[in-house]
Design a protein around this motif. Structure first.
Motif, PDB file in Angstrom:
ATOM      1  N   VAL A  31      37.999  45.019  31.503  1.00 35.00           N
ATOM      2  CA  VAL A  31      38.521  43.842  30.828  1.00 35.00           C
ATOM      3  C   VAL A  31      37.808  43.729  29.485  1.00 35.00           C
ATOM      4  N   THR A  32      38.589  43.596  28.429  1.00 32.19           N
ATOM      5  CA  THR A  32      38.050  43.492  27.077  1.00 32.19           C
ATOM      6  C   THR A  32      38.314  42.102  26.532  1.00 32.19           C
ATOM      7  N   LEU A  33      37.251  41.464  26.048  1.00 29.50           N
ATOM      8  CA  LEU A  33      37.354  40.150  25.428  1.00 29.50           C
ATOM      9  C   LEU A  33      37.353  40.346  23.918  1.00 29.50           C
ATOM     10  N   ARG A  34      38.357  39.818  23.254  1.00 33.74           N
ATOM     11  CA  ARG A  34      38.426  39.831  21.789  1.00 33.74           C
ATOM     12  C   ARG A  34      38.677  38.401  21.357  1.00 33.74           C
ATOM     13  N   ASP A  35      38.352  38.088  20.145  1.00 29.09           N
ATOM     14  CA  ASP A  35      38.585  36.737  19.647  1.00 29.09           C
ATOM     15  C   ASP A  35      40.081  36.433  19.736  1.00 29.09           C
ATOM     16  N   GLY A  36      40.457  35.527  20.634  1.00 21.13           N
ATOM     17  CA  GLY A  36      41.852  35.136  20.799  1.00 21.13           C
ATOM     18  C   GLY A  36      42.666  35.988  21.751  1.00 21.13           C
ATOM     19  N   GLN A  37      42.015  36.901  22.505  1.00 20.95           N
ATOM     20  CA  GLN A  37      42.785  37.792  23.387  1.00 20.95           C
ATOM     21  C   GLN A  37      41.909  38.361  24.502  1.00 20.95           C
ATOM     22  N   ILE A  38      42.504  38.497  25.687  1.00 19.91           N
ATOM     23  CA  ILE A  38      41.882  39.222  26.801  1.00 19.91           C
ATOM     24  C   ILE A  38      42.833  40.352  27.172  1.00 19.91           C
ATOM     25  N   LEU A  39      42.276  41.546  27.312  1.00 20.32           N
ATOM     26  CA  LEU A  39      43.067  42.710  27.726  1.00 20.32           C
ATOM     27  C   LEU A  39      42.483  43.286  28.993  1.00 20.32           C
ATOM     28  N   PRO A  40      43.251  43.593  29.994  1.00 17.76           N
ATOM     29  CA  PRO A  40      44.689  43.357  30.077  1.00 17.76           C
ATOM     30  C   PRO A  40      44.979  41.885  30.359  1.00 17.76           C
ATOM     31  N   SER A  41      46.212  41.500  30.114  1.00 17.91           N
ATOM     32  CA  SER A  41      46.614  40.115  30.374  1.00 17.91           C
ATOM     33  C   SER A  41      47.122  39.927  31.793  1.00 17.91           C
ATOM     34  N   ALA A  42      47.218  41.030  32.546  1.00 17.14           N
ATOM     35  CA  ALA A  42      47.641  40.959  33.946  1.00 17.14           C
ATOM     36  C   ALA A  42      46.894  42.019  34.748  1.00 17.14           C
ATOM     37  N   ILE A  43      46.424  41.623  35.921  1.00 20.76           N
ATOM     38  CA  ILE A  43      45.705  42.520  36.825  1.00 20.76           C
ATOM     39  C   ILE A  43      46.324  42.366  38.205  1.00 20.76           C
ATOM     40  N   ASP A  44      46.552  43.481  38.893  1.00 27.75           N
ATOM     41  CA  ASP A  44      47.056  43.462  40.266  1.00 27.75           C
ATOM     42  C   ASP A  44      45.986  44.020  41.194  1.00 27.75           C
ATOM     43  N   VAL A  45      45.669  43.294  42.259  1.00 29.53           N
ATOM     44  CA  VAL A  45      44.684  43.733  43.243  1.00 29.53           C
ATOM     45  C   VAL A  45      45.204  43.412  44.639  1.00 29.53           C
ATOM     46  N   ASP A  46      44.494  43.892  45.658  1.00 24.87           N
ATOM     47  CA  ASP A  46      44.880  43.646  47.046  1.00 24.87           C
ATOM     48  C   ASP A  46      43.890  42.714  47.731  1.00 24.87           C
ATOM     49  N   LYS A  47      44.409  41.823  48.552  1.00 22.15           N
ATOM     50  CA  LYS A  47      43.591  40.932  49.366  1.00 22.15           C
ATOM     51  C   LYS A  47      42.727  41.777  50.303  1.00 22.15           C
ATOM     52  N   GLY A  48      41.478  41.368  50.462  1.00 22.13           N
ATOM     53  CA  GLY A  48      40.588  42.038  51.399  1.00 22.13           C
ATOM     54  C   GLY A  48      39.952  43.311  50.880  1.00 22.13           C
ATOM     55  N   THR A  49      40.235  43.693  49.642  1.00 17.72           N
ATOM     56  CA  THR A  49      39.676  44.899  49.045  1.00 17.72           C
ATOM     57  C   THR A  49      38.689  44.504  47.950  1.00 17.72           C
ATOM     58  N   THR A  50      37.546  45.164  47.894  1.00 15.06           N
ATOM     59  CA  THR A  50      36.563  44.855  46.864  1.00 15.06           C
ATOM     60  C   THR A  50      37.141  45.120  45.480  1.00 15.06           C
ATOM     61  N   VAL A  51      37.061  44.109  44.619  1.00 16.36           N
ATOM     62  CA  VAL A  51      37.517  44.208  43.238  1.00 16.36           C
ATOM     63  C   VAL A  51      36.281  44.290  42.354  1.00 16.36           C
ATOM     64  N   GLN A  52      36.228  45.315  41.527  1.00 15.52           N
ATOM     65  CA  GLN A  52      35.137  45.480  40.576  1.00 15.52           C
ATOM     66  C   GLN A  52      35.714  45.354  39.180  1.00 15.52           C
ATOM     67  N   ILE A  53      35.136  44.459  38.389  1.00 11.82           N
ATOM     68  CA  ILE A  53      35.612  44.233  37.029  1.00 11.82           C
ATOM     69  C   ILE A  53      34.448  44.432  36.072  1.00 11.82           C
ATOM     70  N   SER A  54      34.664  45.271  35.079  1.00 17.65           N
ATOM     71  CA  SER A  54      33.687  45.496  34.015  1.00 17.65           C
ATOM     72  C   SER A  54      34.203  44.771  32.773  1.00 17.65           C
ATOM     73  N   VAL A  55      33.457  43.759  32.315  1.00 20.52           N
ATOM     74  CA  VAL A  55      33.879  42.908  31.208  1.00 20.52           C
ATOM     75  C   VAL A  55      33.045  43.244  29.979  1.00 20.52           C
ATOM     76  N   ARG A  56      33.712  43.466  28.849  1.00 23.01           N
ATOM     77  CA  ARG A  56      33.010  43.761  27.590  1.00 23.01           C
ATOM     78  C   ARG A  56      33.537  42.845  26.498  1.00 23.01           C
ATOM     79  N   ASN A  57      32.613  42.231  25.755  1.00 25.46           N
ATOM     80  CA  ASN A  57      32.979  41.381  24.628  1.00 25.46           C
ATOM     81  C   ASN A  57      33.036  42.234  23.362  1.00 25.46           C
TER      82      ASN A  57
END
Length: 119
Positions: A31-57
């Motif tokens: 996930v990328t944070l930019r002034d006025g925008q987050i990319l991606p704007s949609a994420i699909d994941v599954d219930k019960g599954t570990t979700v790992q998100i790497s966020v960078r500004n």
């Protein structure tokens, strides 16, 4: 168009005489944070599954990353900083994520995470 930055890696692990077991591990979602925008704007994941998100500004201002329905609240990230978060979604539906560096969602800096039923 929905952007999805999730790669699924499948690895076979030997169990000796018992045969083979396929282990499915998801690579971190970028996930990328930019002034006025987050990319991606949609994420699909599954219930019960570990979700790992790497966020960078990658913006020029301080931002953070919040998924309030799953109690994810990162610290404020200065430009160039990153943070990794992980959690296991326990419910299905559509959930908003955003940056709220001053306690209010920032304009344009939001997206939707869709959690589908267990596979």
């Amino acid at each position: 168009m929905r952007a999805l930055y999730q790669t699924v890696l499948v690895t076979a692990v030997s169990l000796g005489a018992a045969g083979w077991l396929n282990v499915v591990a998801a690579a971190p979602i970028q996930v990328t944070l930019r002034d006025g925008q987050i990319l991606p704007s949609a994420i699909d994941v599954d219930k019960g599954t570990t979700v790992q998100i790497s966020v960078r500004n990658e913006g020029t201002q301080v931002h953070n990353f919040v998924i309030p329905d799953f109690y994810i609240f990162t610290q404020n990230l200065n430009p160039g900083e990153s943070v990794d978060v992980s959690f296991v979604p326990d419910k299905t539906g559509h959930f908003r994520y955003y940056s709220d560096r001053q306690g209010v969602p920032e304009p344009g800096m939001q997206g939707t995470m869709t959690v589908d039923g267990e596979q």
